[in-house]
Design a protein around this motif. Structure first.
Motif, mmCIF file in Angstrom:
data_model
loop_
_atom_site.group_PDB
_atom_site.id
_atom_site.type_symbol
_atom_site.label_atom_id
_atom_site.label_comp_id
_atom_site.label_asym_id
_atom_site.label_seq_id
_atom_site.Cartn_x
_atom_site.Cartn_y
_atom_site.Cartn_z
ATOM 1 N N CYS A 199 0.834 -1.207 0.000
ATOM 2 C CA CYS A 199 0.000 0.000 0.000
ATOM 3 C C CYS A 199 0.863 1.249 0.000
ATOM 4 O O CYS A 199 0.536 2.250 -0.655
ATOM 5 C CB CYS A 199 -0.939 0.003 1.200
ATOM 6 S SG CYS A 199 -2.283 -1.182 1.043
ATOM 7 N N SER A 200 1.985 1.206 0.703
ATOM 8 C CA SER A 200 2.915 2.328 0.707
ATOM 9 C C SER A 200 3.536 2.536 -0.676
ATOM 10 O O SER A 200 3.658 3.668 -1.143
ATOM 11 C CB SER A 200 4.010 2.080 1.743
ATOM 12 O OG SER A 200 4.982 3.077 1.684
ATOM 13 N N ILE A 201 3.925 1.448 -1.328
ATOM 14 C CA ILE A 201 4.474 1.539 -2.686
ATOM 15 C C ILE A 201 3.428 2.109 -3.634
ATOM 16 O O ILE A 201 3.725 2.977 -4.464
ATOM 17 C CB ILE A 201 4.970 0.163 -3.165
ATOM 18 C CG1 ILE A 201 6.207 -0.261 -2.390
ATOM 19 C CG2 ILE A 201 5.256 0.172 -4.665
ATOM 20 C CD1 ILE A 201 6.634 -1.687 -2.656
ATOM 21 N N LEU A 202 2.200 1.637 -3.512
ATOM 22 C CA LEU A 202 1.123 2.124 -4.373
ATOM 23 C C LEU A 202 0.861 3.611 -4.139
ATOM 24 O O LEU A 202 0.690 4.376 -5.096
ATOM 25 C CB LEU A 202 -0.142 1.313 -4.136
ATOM 26 C CG LEU A 202 -1.346 1.672 -5.005
ATOM 27 C CD1 LEU A 202 -1.029 1.430 -6.480
ATOM 28 C CD2 LEU A 202 -2.553 0.871 -4.587
ATOM 29 N N ALA A 203 0.868 4.038 -2.890
ATOM 30 C CA ALA A 203 0.648 5.451 -2.583
ATOM 31 C C ALA A 203 1.767 6.315 -3.166
ATOM 32 O O ALA A 203 1.506 7.386 -3.733
ATOM 33 C CB ALA A 203 0.548 5.650 -1.083
ATOM 34 N N ILE B 249 1.270 6.483 -7.000
ATOM 35 C CA ILE B 249 0.159 7.367 -7.363
ATOM 36 C C ILE B 249 0.555 8.827 -7.173
ATOM 37 O O ILE B 249 0.241 9.685 -8.010
ATOM 38 C CB ILE B 249 -1.099 7.008 -6.559
ATOM 39 C CG1 ILE B 249 -1.647 5.667 -7.042
ATOM 40 C CG2 ILE B 249 -2.161 8.092 -6.667
ATOM 41 C CD1 ILE B 249 -2.773 5.120 -6.204
ATOM 42 N N THR B 250 1.266 9.132 -6.087
ATOM 43 C CA THR B 250 1.715 10.502 -5.844
ATOM 44 C C THR B 250 2.677 10.963 -6.933
ATOM 45 O O THR B 250 2.536 12.073 -7.467
ATOM 46 C CB THR B 250 2.399 10.601 -4.466
ATOM 47 O OG1 THR B 250 1.490 10.160 -3.465
ATOM 48 C CG2 THR B 250 2.856 12.013 -4.177
ATOM 49 N N THR B 251 3.622 10.120 -7.296
ATOM 50 C CA THR B 251 4.581 10.467 -8.348
ATOM 51 C C THR B 251 3.873 10.678 -9.684
ATOM 52 O O THR B 251 4.152 11.638 -10.409
ATOM 53 C CB THR B 251 5.644 9.367 -8.484
ATOM 54 O OG1 THR B 251 6.267 9.178 -7.218
ATOM 55 C CG2 THR B 251 6.680 9.718 -9.523
ATOM 56 N N ALA B 252 2.953 9.796 -10.021
ATOM 57 C CA ALA B 252 2.211 9.928 -11.276
ATOM 58 C C ALA B 252 1.367 11.204 -11.276
ATOM 59 O O ALA B 252 1.270 11.891 -12.302
ATOM 60 C CB ALA B 252 1.317 8.713 -11.493
ATOM 61 N N SER B 253 0.790 11.556 -10.135
ATOM 62 C CA SER B 253 -0.020 12.775 -10.052
ATOM 63 C C SER B 253 0.838 14.015 -10.242
ATOM 64 O O SER B 253 0.433 14.958 -10.935
ATOM 65 C CB SER B 253 -0.728 12.851 -8.703
ATOM 66 O OG SER B 253 -1.580 11.758 -8.539
ATOM 67 N N LEU C 137 3.717 14.185 -11.884
ATOM 68 C CA LEU C 137 4.127 14.229 -13.293
ATOM 69 C C LEU C 137 2.984 14.687 -14.196
ATOM 70 O O LEU C 137 3.191 15.470 -15.127
ATOM 71 C CB LEU C 137 4.634 12.856 -13.737
ATOM 72 C CG LEU C 137 5.976 12.438 -13.171
ATOM 73 C CD1 LEU C 137 6.294 11.004 -13.583
ATOM 74 C CD2 LEU C 137 7.071 13.374 -13.634
ATOM 75 N N LEU C 138 1.781 14.224 -13.923
ATOM 76 C CA LEU C 138 0.626 14.634 -14.705
ATOM 77 C C LEU C 138 0.350 16.126 -14.524
ATOM 78 O O LEU C 138 0.100 16.840 -15.504
ATOM 79 C CB LEU C 138 -0.601 13.818 -14.318
ATOM 80 C CG LEU C 138 -1.886 14.143 -15.078
ATOM 81 C CD1 LEU C 138 -1.725 13.811 -16.558
ATOM 82 C CD2 LEU C 138 -3.050 13.390 -14.480
ATOM 83 N N ALA C 139 0.410 16.609 -13.307
ATOM 84 C CA ALA C 139 0.168 18.033 -13.048
ATOM 85 C C ALA C 139 1.230 18.896 -13.715
ATOM 86 O O ALA C 139 0.918 19.946 -14.293
ATOM 87 C CB ALA C 139 0.139 18.290 -11.547
ATOM 88 N N THR C 140 2.483 18.452 -13.668
ATOM 89 C CA THR C 140 3.562 19.197 -14.323
ATOM 90 C C THR C 140 3.352 19.237 -15.829
ATOM 91 O O THR C 140 3.519 20.291 -16.464
ATOM 92 C CB THR C 140 4.923 18.549 -14.001
ATOM 93 O OG1 THR C 140 5.076 18.475 -12.590
ATOM 94 C CG2 THR C 140 6.065 19.339 -14.598
ATOM 95 N N SER C 141 2.953 18.132 -16.410
ATOM 96 C CA SER C 141 2.691 18.090 -17.851
ATOM 97 C C SER C 141 1.537 19.012 -18.218
ATOM 98 O O SER C 141 1.597 19.726 -19.229
ATOM 99 C CB SER C 141 2.361 16.669 -18.299
ATOM 100 O OG SER C 141 3.433 15.817 -18.031
ATOM 101 N N VAL C 142 0.499 19.021 -17.416
ATOM 102 C CA VAL C 142 -0.653 19.889 -17.682
ATOM 103 C C VAL C 142 -0.244 21.352 -17.622
ATOM 104 O O VAL C 142 -0.666 22.159 -18.458
ATOM 105 C CB VAL C 142 -1.802 19.584 -16.692
ATOM 106 C CG1 VAL C 142 -2.868 20.664 -16.723
ATOM 107 C CG2 VAL C 142 -2.410 18.233 -17.006
ATOM 108 N N VAL C 143 0.597 21.714 -16.678
ATOM 109 C CA VAL C 143 1.059 23.101 -16.566
ATOM 110 C C VAL C 143 1.848 23.496 -17.809
ATOM 111 O O VAL C 143 1.645 24.582 -18.372
ATOM 112 C CB VAL C 143 1.904 23.297 -15.288
ATOM 113 C CG1 VAL C 143 2.657 24.613 -15.322
ATOM 114 C CG2 VAL C 143 1.013 23.225 -14.063
ATOM 115 N N PHE C 144 2.750 22.635 -18.255
ATOM 116 C CA PHE C 144 3.539 22.971 -19.438
ATOM 117 C C PHE C 144 2.698 23.029 -20.704
ATOM 118 O O PHE C 144 2.941 23.845 -21.588
ATOM 119 C CB PHE C 144 4.696 21.982 -19.622
ATOM 120 C CG PHE C 144 5.855 22.249 -18.714
ATOM 121 C CD1 PHE C 144 6.457 23.488 -18.666
ATOM 122 C CD2 PHE C 144 6.337 21.248 -17.887
ATOM 123 C CE1 PHE C 144 7.531 23.741 -17.821
ATOM 124 C CE2 PHE C 144 7.400 21.491 -17.041
ATOM 125 C CZ PHE C 144 7.998 22.734 -17.004
#
Length: 108
Positions: free
Chosen positions: A69-73, A76-80, A82-89
């Motif tokens: 569960c810790s690995i999954l969290a 998910i945090t890392t993917a979020s 990266l997604l937010a950074t991509s959206v900003v750019f």
């Protein structure tokens, strides 16, 4: 309502059989490189030994489950992020006037 863990599928009603640790089946020991990479990404280990041992007892299962569960969290945090950074750019304009992101012409 009773809780049902998927480990109950592997448990037998015989208490003596539960006390003995069963070895990892041979088919799960031999893994290709791709399977090892997928196991490392999903479980945090390059093989299934720890996961198999966790299916043998409740306490070990809870330990491995909390680690997964810790690995999954973290994933998910890392993917979020990266997604937010991509959206900003993608959603912002060019910071300099001579490099227009919306121009179909090459920037050479």
């Amino acid at each position: 309502m009773t809780s049902f863990y998927f480990t109950e599928l592997y448990m037998t009603p015989d208490k003596i059989a539960l006390a003995e640790e069963q070895p990892l089946p041979e088919t799960l020991r031999r893994m290709s490189l791709l399977t090892r990479v997928l196991c490392f990404l999903a479980l945090g280990r390059p093989n299934l030994e720890d996961h198999w041992k966790s299916l043998q007892s409740e306490q070990a299962f809870e330990t491995v489950r909390s680690r997964l569960c810790s690995i999954l969290a973290s994933t998910i945090t890392t993917a979020s992020v990266l997604l937010a950074t991509s959206v900003v750019f993608v959603s912002t304009g060019s910071p300099v006037p001579y490099l227009d992101y919306t121009s179909p012409a090459p920037h050479c």
